[in-house]
Design a protein around this motif. Structure first.
Motif, short mmCIF file in Angstrom:
data_model
loop_
_atom_site.label_atom_id
_atom_site.label_comp_id
_atom_site.label_asym_id
_atom_site.label_seq_id
_atom_site.Cartn_x
_atom_site.Cartn_y
_atom_site.Cartn_z
N LEU A 56 -2.06 -20.00 -8.72
CA LEU A 56 -0.88 -18.63 -8.74
C LEU A 56 0.11 -19.22 -8.38
CD1 LEU A 56 -0.84 -15.80 -8.75
CD2 LEU A 56 -1.10 -15.57 -6.63
N SER A 57 1.32 -19.25 -8.41
CA SER A 57 2.55 -19.56 -8.62
C SER A 57 3.00 -19.75 -7.68
CB SER A 57 3.75 -19.03 -9.57
OG SER A 57 3.55 -19.22 -11.43
N GLY A 58 3.05 -20.73 -6.82
CA GLY A 58 4.11 -20.95 -5.22
C GLY A 58 2.42 -21.40 -4.69
N SER A 59 1.54 -21.35 -5.00
CA SER A 59 -0.10 -21.70 -4.34
C SER A 59 0.05 -23.56 -3.97
CB SER A 59 -0.87 -21.06 -5.38
OG SER A 59 -1.39 -21.46 -5.85
N LEU A 60 -1.05 -23.16 -3.07
CA LEU A 60 -1.07 -24.73 -3.08
C LEU A 60 -2.68 -24.88 -4.20
CD1 LEU A 60 -2.10 -27.35 -1.68
CD2 LEU A 60 -3.56 -26.26 -0.37
N GLY A 61 -3.32 -24.24 -4.97
CA GLY A 61 -3.91 -24.53 -5.85
C GLY A 61 -2.86 -24.77 -7.19
N ALA A 62 -1.74 -24.18 -7.44
CA ALA A 62 -0.82 -24.56 -8.54
C ALA A 62 0.31 -26.17 -7.82
CB ALA A 62 0.04 -23.81 -8.55
N GLU A 63 -0.05 -26.08 -6.45
CA GLU A 63 0.15 -27.75 -6.57
C GLU A 63 -0.77 -28.72 -6.72
OE1 GLU A 63 1.53 -30.23 -2.53
OE2 GLU A 63 2.15 -27.58 -2.60
N ARG A 64 -1.63 -28.65 -6.82
CA ARG A 64 -2.40 -29.61 -6.88
C ARG A 64 -2.58 -30.23 -7.89
NH1 ARG A 64 -7.97 -28.04 -3.67
NH2 ARG A 64 -8.47 -29.80 -4.82
N ALA A 65 -3.21 -28.80 -9.30
CA ALA A 65 -3.09 -28.90 -10.98
C ALA A 65 -1.80 -29.55 -10.83
CB ALA A 65 -3.47 -27.19 -11.38
N ASP A 256 10.74 -17.56 -3.80
CA ASP A 256 10.59 -18.74 -4.83
C ASP A 256 10.49 -19.91 -4.12
OD1 ASP A 256 11.37 -16.24 -6.30
OD2 ASP A 256 12.94 -17.17 -7.82
N VAL A 257 9.92 -20.22 -5.39
CA VAL A 257 8.77 -22.02 -3.73
C VAL A 257 9.61 -23.06 -5.21
CG1 VAL A 257 7.98 -20.90 -2.37
CG2 VAL A 257 7.12 -22.00 -4.58
N LEU A 258 9.21 -24.14 -5.25
CA LEU A 258 9.75 -24.88 -6.15
C LEU A 258 8.33 -26.00 -6.73
CD1 LEU A 258 11.61 -27.41 -7.43
CD2 LEU A 258 10.60 -28.82 -5.98
N SER A 259 8.61 -25.06 -8.04
CA SER A 259 7.03 -25.83 -9.13
C SER A 259 7.47 -26.83 -9.87
CB SER A 259 6.24 -24.83 -9.27
OG SER A 259 5.00 -25.14 -9.49
N TYR A 260 6.38 -27.16 -10.67
CA TYR A 260 6.73 -28.06 -12.49
C TYR A 260 5.66 -27.78 -13.75
CZ TYR A 260 8.48 -31.39 -8.23
OH TYR A 260 8.96 -30.95 -6.84
N ASN A 261 6.70 -27.57 -14.51
CA ASN A 261 6.17 -28.08 -15.35
C ASN A 261 5.95 -29.19 -15.70
OD1 ASN A 261 6.85 -25.35 -16.67
ND2 ASN A 261 8.88 -25.66 -17.41
N VAL A 262 4.71 -29.61 -15.88
CA VAL A 262 3.73 -31.35 -16.59
C VAL A 262 3.98 -31.22 -18.01
CG1 VAL A 262 2.10 -32.64 -16.08
CG2 VAL A 262 2.12 -30.76 -14.92
N ILE A 263 4.46 -32.91 -18.32
CA ILE A 263 5.10 -33.01 -19.54
C ILE A 263 4.30 -34.14 -19.81
CG2 ILE A 263 6.71 -33.16 -21.17
CD1 ILE A 263 8.45 -31.01 -19.53
N GLY A 264 3.87 -34.56 -20.97
CA GLY A 264 3.48 -36.30 -21.47
C GLY A 264 3.93 -36.07 -23.24
N GLU A 265 4.32 -36.95 -23.31
CA GLU A 265 5.08 -37.37 -24.68
C GLU A 265 4.72 -38.57 -25.62
OE1 GLU A 265 9.08 -37.03 -25.84
OE2 GLU A 265 8.84 -39.23 -26.07
N ILE A 266 4.16 -38.43 -26.83
CA ILE A 266 3.73 -39.64 -27.96
C ILE A 266 5.30 -39.52 -28.40
CG2 ILE A 266 2.54 -40.77 -29.06
CD1 ILE A 266 0.59 -39.45 -28.60
N THR A 267 5.87 -40.63 -27.93
CA THR A 267 7.10 -40.84 -29.13
C THR A 267 7.10 -41.19 -30.74
OG1 THR A 267 8.07 -42.07 -27.26
CG2 THR A 267 9.81 -41.81 -29.31
N GLY A 268 7.43 -40.06 -31.73
CA GLY A 268 7.22 -40.59 -33.20
C GLY A 268 7.91 -42.11 -33.75
N ASN A 269 7.49 -42.51 -34.47
CA ASN A 269 7.05 -44.26 -35.38
C ASN A 269 8.57 -43.78 -36.30
OD1 ASN A 269 5.97 -42.54 -36.75
ND2 ASN A 269 4.87 -44.92 -36.69
N GLU A 270 9.38 -42.41 -36.77
CA GLU A 270 9.80 -42.22 -37.68
C GLU A 270 11.12 -41.05 -37.51
OE1 GLU A 270 8.49 -41.82 -41.76
OE2 GLU A 270 6.60 -42.74 -41.54
N PHE A 271 10.21 -40.13 -36.81
CA PHE A 271 11.99 -39.32 -36.37
C PHE A 271 11.66 -38.94 -34.85
CE2 PHE A 271 9.50 -38.26 -40.94
CZ PHE A 271 10.27 -38.60 -41.83
N PRO A 272 11.84 -39.55 -34.32
CA PRO A 272 11.44 -39.70 -33.13
C PRO A 272 12.61 -38.11 -32.09
CG PRO A 272 13.28 -41.41 -33.40
CD PRO A 272 12.25 -40.67 -34.76
#
Length: 467
Positions: A56-65, A256-272
């Protein structure tokens, strides 16, 4: 040493040439084979569900995830992995809820749970007479004279003859979301809502609710009751309208508390600078471990980037996995991602969301132009051998929705939904309810669609029509 370098160079050239010479059908076979024989999605979900649990947002579980998924994305060797800060609401359930029906013959305990965002009852609980309604029109017809000082019982079930279960859900979810707000206008002291569930069982299903701008002192507690107990309460009211309902819940809304979206990216080789995203929401409700909603979507989205790398596909466009925070009770993560994308002038040409459970994939829904949808239909034959036949124009997903423009394509994975609401927001949304093969088929199906949009672009049909 020179011979070794030459051999490596020759291998790379041959591998790349072989990859480019493969047909779409052959690429599809590789995607599905890799997911079904060497997939990571089920193992990731096992850890997310059984080692971390509810998120749940703001929980320890969310932080660990957040920490776990960032670490796993970094292991994939992506071009970039980062956390996007977002402030989220923090609501806590507190001690387990308790409720009973009181009649002339005694008391009968029933199963309830507080709705997300609800206020607590008085410390010793709340007991009052009950009025049953099926919609807000019935509530209005009763008026303040018959509602004031009572508990409103919303008992509109999901329509069983609607094949598309999300449509059935949409037909009754307003009583959960707005029920307390509407009942408070007529002086009700509390609200009990029939769980959003097609089957009869003893499990209450939580979910978000709103008070909008209602003053704090006018807010009334709101809880969900299991479908079996909703049937019981309705029957008892018909036999004796004077019965009373008691419930006690201890939930609380914190800062309200601080949390995060987690983002990962592969950069495009023609249209980055053309971005394609795939994602699910990392948060879940707190009654189960959120395996279907939306642990499945999280690990399937991570698996898309892993499969592309394993197969050796170097995308033309930049492909991101975005694990959104706070879809369940605020949509803060989806809105934050879209806000920053707009500020940076990022061109998001395609976005795919998985947030309908880890069941067998049936196809996709698309939010796009008619021309873009015709392009999608031209790919339908590629999915047919995998029994993926459902392609329709319609919605996409709550978290990718804010990215919508006049030209891009938003899509949602559509698994078989007949059993989804048996688990949705309930304590049985757990890892054992997810089938490994079904989960992996969904991940492969998402990867296949991402591959096609990256290879052909989203405006192929538009350009063809212009020419």
């Amino acid at each position: 040493m020179r011979c070794i370098r030459t051999a490596i160079l020759v291998f790379c050239v041959l591998f790349t040439t072989n990859l480019f010479s493969q047909t779409d059908e052959e690429i599809f076979k590789n995607i599905y084979k890799s997911s079904l024989t060497n997939g990571k999605s089920y193992d990731w979900l096992n850890y997310l569900s059984n080692q971390i649990g509810s998120r749940l947002s703001g929980s320890l579980g969310a932080e660990r995830a957040v920490a776990f998924t960032k670490q796993e994305l970094e292991k994939l060797g992506l071009d970039n992995v980062w956390l996007q800060p977002v402030m989220v609401p923090k609501w806590v359930r507190g001690a387990k809820e308790y409720a009973y029906i009181k009649s002339a013959k005694g008391t009968t305990t029933v199963n309830i749970c507080a709705l997300g965002g609800s206020v607590a009852t008085p410390p010793l609980g709340l007991k009052s007479a009950v009025v049953e309604v099926h919609d807000f029109q019935e509530l209005k017809a009763l008026g303040k004279e018959k509602v004031e000082g009572k508990i409103v019982f919303y008992n509109r079930p999901m329509q069983p003859d609607v094949i598309q279960t999300f449509e059935a859900y949409g037909g009754c979810v307003n009583q959960r979301y707005e029920g307390a707000l509407q009942a408070a206008k007529y002086g009700a002291v509390g609200v009990i809502v029939r769980s959003m569930n097609l089957r009869l069982d003893d499990l209450p299903h939580t979910g978000s609710m709103t008070y909008e701008n209602l003053p704090v002192d006018k807010r009334i507690p709101s809880a969900a009751i299991s479908t079996n107990d909703a049937e019981l309460l309705s029957t008892m009211l018909k036999l004796d309208p004077s019965i009373e309902f008691f419930f006690r819940q201890n939930c609380k809304q914190l800062k309200d508390v601080l949390s995060y979206n987690v983002i990962g990216e592969i950069t495009g080789n023609e249209f980055p600078n053309e971005y394609m995203i795939v994602g699910g929401h990392l948060d879940s409700w707190d009654l189960g471990d959120g395996s279907h909603d939306d642990g499945a979507g999280v690990v399937q989205s991570m698996e898309v980037l892993r499969l592309l790398k394993e197969i050796g596909i170097k995308p033309k466009r930049s492909i991101r996995v975005v694990l959104f925070m706070n879809e369940e009770n605020g949509l803060r993560g989806g809105n934050k991602y879209a806000e920053e994308a707009k500020q940076k002038g990022e061109n998001h040409v395609f976005a795919l969301e998985s947030d309908a459970g880890g069941f067998t994939p049936r196809g996709f829904s698309f939010d796009c132009t008619d021309a873009a949808f015709n392009q999608v239909l031209s790919w339908q034959h590629l999915f047919k051998p995998y029994l993926i036949h459902f392609f329709e124009k319609g919605g996409s997903g709550a978290d990718v929705g804010p990215l919508k423009t006049n030209t891009n394509v938003l899509a949602g994975l559509r698994p078989d939904s007949q059993r989804y609401f048996d688990h949705h927001h309930a304590s049985n949304d757990t890892f054992d309810a997810v089938n490994k093969r079904e989960l992996e088929l969904g991940a492969a199906t998402m990867t296949a669609l991402v591959y096609l949009f990256d290879k052909y672009g989203v405006n192929t049909m538009v350009n063809r029509l212009k020419n």
